[in-house]
Scaffold this motif. Structure first.
Motif, short mmCIF file in Angstrom:
data_model
loop_
_atom_site.label_atom_id
_atom_site.label_comp_id
_atom_site.label_asym_id
_atom_site.label_seq_id
_atom_site.Cartn_x
_atom_site.Cartn_y
_atom_site.Cartn_z
N ASP A 204 0.93 -18.42 1.28
CA ASP A 204 0.85 -16.97 1.10
C ASP A 204 -0.18 -16.30 2.01
O ASP A 204 -0.15 -15.09 2.17
CB ASP A 204 0.51 -16.63 -0.35
CG ASP A 204 1.64 -16.92 -1.30
OD1 ASP A 204 2.77 -17.15 -0.84
OD2 ASP A 204 1.38 -16.94 -2.52
N GLN A 205 -1.07 -17.06 2.59
CA GLN A 205 -2.15 -16.46 3.37
C GLN A 205 -1.64 -15.59 4.51
O GLN A 205 -2.28 -14.62 4.87
CB GLN A 205 -3.09 -17.54 3.91
CG GLN A 205 -3.97 -18.13 2.83
CD GLN A 205 -4.79 -19.30 3.32
OE1 GLN A 205 -4.52 -19.87 4.38
NE2 GLN A 205 -5.79 -19.67 2.55
N SER A 206 -0.50 -15.91 5.06
CA SER A 206 0.01 -15.12 6.18
C SER A 206 0.94 -14.00 5.75
O SER A 206 1.30 -13.15 6.55
CB SER A 206 0.74 -16.04 7.17
OG SER A 206 1.80 -16.70 6.52
N HIS A 207 1.33 -13.95 4.48
CA HIS A 207 2.29 -12.95 4.04
C HIS A 207 1.84 -11.51 4.26
O HIS A 207 2.62 -10.68 4.72
CB HIS A 207 2.65 -13.14 2.57
CG HIS A 207 3.47 -14.36 2.31
ND1 HIS A 207 3.91 -14.69 1.06
CD2 HIS A 207 3.94 -15.34 3.12
CE1 HIS A 207 4.60 -15.81 1.11
NE2 HIS A 207 4.63 -16.22 2.35
N ALA A 208 0.59 -11.20 3.95
CA ALA A 208 0.12 -9.82 4.06
C ALA A 208 0.13 -9.34 5.51
O ALA A 208 0.62 -8.24 5.81
CB ALA A 208 -1.28 -9.68 3.46
N GLU A 209 -0.39 -10.15 6.42
CA GLU A 209 -0.41 -9.77 7.84
C GLU A 209 1.01 -9.58 8.36
O GLU A 209 1.31 -8.60 9.04
CB GLU A 209 -1.12 -10.84 8.67
CG GLU A 209 -1.08 -10.55 10.16
CD GLU A 209 -1.55 -11.72 11.02
OE1 GLU A 209 -1.51 -11.56 12.26
OE2 GLU A 209 -1.95 -12.76 10.50
N LEU A 210 1.88 -10.50 8.02
CA LEU A 210 3.26 -10.42 8.51
C LEU A 210 4.00 -9.25 7.87
O LEU A 210 4.80 -8.58 8.54
CB LEU A 210 3.98 -11.73 8.26
CG LEU A 210 3.46 -12.91 9.07
CD1 LEU A 210 4.08 -14.21 8.58
CD2 LEU A 210 3.70 -12.72 10.55
N SER A 211 3.73 -8.97 6.61
CA SER A 211 4.36 -7.83 5.95
C SER A 211 3.95 -6.53 6.62
O SER A 211 4.78 -5.63 6.82
CB SER A 211 3.99 -7.81 4.47
OG SER A 211 4.67 -6.78 3.80
N ALA A 212 2.68 -6.42 6.98
CA ALA A 212 2.20 -5.21 7.68
C ALA A 212 2.93 -5.05 9.01
O ALA A 212 3.29 -3.93 9.40
CB ALA A 212 0.69 -5.28 7.88
N LEU A 213 3.14 -6.14 9.72
CA LEU A 213 3.87 -6.07 10.99
C LEU A 213 5.33 -5.68 10.76
O LEU A 213 5.90 -4.89 11.52
CB LEU A 213 3.81 -7.41 11.72
CG LEU A 213 2.45 -7.79 12.31
CD1 LEU A 213 2.45 -9.23 12.78
CD2 LEU A 213 2.07 -6.84 13.43
#
Length: 193
Positions: free
Chosen positions: A63-72
């Motif tokens: 899940d650590q990358s979900h927020a950054e990728l969601s913003a993109l």
């Protein structure tokens, strides 16, 4: 000074340290409790079993990358740029994890193999984000009309070499960036109107 309250986050951080130190085969809930200075029963109050604790650690890692990728995925601008940025960010995150802490990365690969439902949720989240980008591109006339989720799954599969940990040994090869760009170009050409 009173002791820090025992939280799920503290337990997960300690579990990562224990897994890094002992590996998944030897790490125990007692080791985690000892690292926290609490009884193993205190850990079990937050996570009902060793399997639940290991699944939570795996989920947290994925899940650590979900927020950054969601913003993109939800950023403004042309879909092609957002798609390229999203794929590049995913690849960079996976490379950081594999190269920055190889012991923990190897441990997570064991845990991922044990927790297929956690991995399935992660992949579903990634495909949903890709589908939002594609849907936006179709809506703006930038991409040809396609069913977004089906196309997103195809993009996920086409870019597999750059995010599936099974390929981690290839991520430091000298020509990997060229190969990554070639796949991105192919994917984008296939989506364009």
């Amino acid at each position: 000074m009173p002791p820090e309250p025992l939280t799920s986050d503290r337990i997960l951080e300690a579990t990562e340290d224990v897994l890094r130190r002992y590996g998944p085969a030897k790490a125990t809930v007692v080791d985690v409790a000892r690292a926290l200075g609490v009884s193993h029963g205190s850990v079990y109050r937050h996570f009902g079993s060793k399997a639940a604790l290991r699944e939570a650690v795996t989920g947290r890692w994925l899940d650590q990358s979900h927020a950054e990728l969601s913003a993109l995925a939800d950023a403004e601008g042309p879909a092609e740029g957002r798609l390229r940025d999203w794929l590049a960010a995913l690849f960079a995150a996976k490379r950081r994890k594999a190269g920055g802490d190889p012991e923990l990365f190897a441990t997570y690969m064991v845990l991922v193999g044990e927790n297929s439902s956690t991995v399935e949720r992660h992949i579903a989240t990634m495909i949903e984000q890709l589908a939002r980008i594609i849907e936006g591109g179709v809506g703006e006339g930038e991409f040809r009309p396609v069913e977004p989720t089906t196309a997103a799954r195809a993009v996920w599969d086409a870019s597999n070499r750059f995010h599936d940990p099974a390929y981690a040994a290839e991520w430091s090869q000298p020509d990997i960036e060229t190969a990554f760009e070639a796949v991105c170009d192919l994917v984008v050409r296939g989506l364009h109107a």
